[in-house]
Scaffold this active site. Structure first.
Site, PDB file in Angstrom:
ATOM      1  N   GLU A  85      28.468 -10.581  -8.083  1.00  0.00           N
ATOM      2  CA  GLU A  85      29.925 -10.397  -8.103  1.00  0.00           C
ATOM      3  C   GLU A  85      30.283  -8.931  -7.923  1.00  0.00           C
ATOM      4  O   GLU A  85      31.165  -8.580  -7.137  1.00  0.00           O
ATOM      5  CB  GLU A  85      30.525 -10.882  -9.429  1.00  0.00           C
ATOM      6  CG  GLU A  85      30.330 -12.351  -9.716  1.00  0.00           C
ATOM      7  CD  GLU A  85      29.071 -12.631 -10.526  1.00  0.00           C
ATOM      8  OE1 GLU A  85      28.002 -12.076 -10.189  1.00  0.00           O
ATOM      9  OE2 GLU A  85      29.152 -13.417 -11.470  1.00  0.00           O
ATOM     10  N   ASN A 119      22.790 -10.579  -5.969  1.00  0.00           N
ATOM     11  CA  ASN A 119      22.250  -9.734  -7.033  1.00  0.00           C
ATOM     12  C   ASN A 119      21.110  -8.875  -6.486  1.00  0.00           C
ATOM     13  O   ASN A 119      20.344  -9.300  -5.617  1.00  0.00           O
ATOM     14  CB  ASN A 119      21.833 -10.531  -8.270  1.00  0.00           C
ATOM     15  CG  ASN A 119      20.900 -11.690  -7.999  1.00  0.00           C
ATOM     16  OD1 ASN A 119      20.897 -12.263  -6.915  1.00  0.00           O
ATOM     17  ND2 ASN A 119      20.113 -12.047  -8.990  1.00  0.00           N
TER      18      ASN A 119
END
Ligand code: THU
Length: 149
Positions: A72, A59
């Site tokens: 992701e 992140n």
């Protein structure tokens, strides 16, 4: 607890095959690169594409909070920009005590590139995991067919 979670219990990491363990290792390494000065919530992701290539992401937060990116989507954008087309398996290592699942926005992006992928989530210590087939996590996804009317 939801029936999907009940039927996909948290299991000891030793139940995983060696290929998945390799993805777990890569996701844990990526998590160390997380840029999360605002939430302090570190997330790492590793995915295997249709050619067997592995991509990782963490992140990446921002002072303008909504500009931050999840681990992701970092990994998926890296895959697509390097010519990958399909997610086979996505592994997530986040910071909650129990393995967590991708956020709603990430579910929609995973739907685009890995509608039948496997999702494995691992706790931060790397001792336990939970595993799903993606459609179980996002059964009513918005898909490209819906754009056709
Ligand atoms: N985060 C991820 O990277 N993936 C998820 O699936 C959930 C949340 C990040 C976003 C933000 O940087 C931090 O975790 C706290 O929400």
């Amino acid at each position: 607890m939801s029936s999907v979670l009940k039927s996909h219990p948290i299991q000891p990491i030793k139940q995983l095959d060696s290929r998945t363990l390799g993805l777990v290792k890569a996701a844990k390494m990526a998590r160390k690169k997380a840029y999360a000065p605002y939430s302090q919530y570190l997330v790492g992701c590793a995915l295997q594409d249709g050619r067997g290539k592995i991509f990782t992401g963490c992140n990446v937060e921002n002072a303008s909070y909504p500009a931050g990116l999840c681990a992701e989507r970092t990994a998926i954008v890296k895959m697509v920009s390097e010519g990958g087309a399909k997610i086979q398996h996505l592994v997530l290592v986040a910071s909650s005590a129990e393995p967590v699942l991708p956020c709603g926005m990430c579910l929609q992006v995973i739907q685009e590139f890995g509608p039948n992928c496997t999702v494995t989530s691992v706790n931060p210590q790397g001792t336990h995991f939970r595993q799903f087939k993606f459609p179980q996590l996002f059964p009513f996804a918005f898909t490209p067919e819906k754009l056709k009317g």
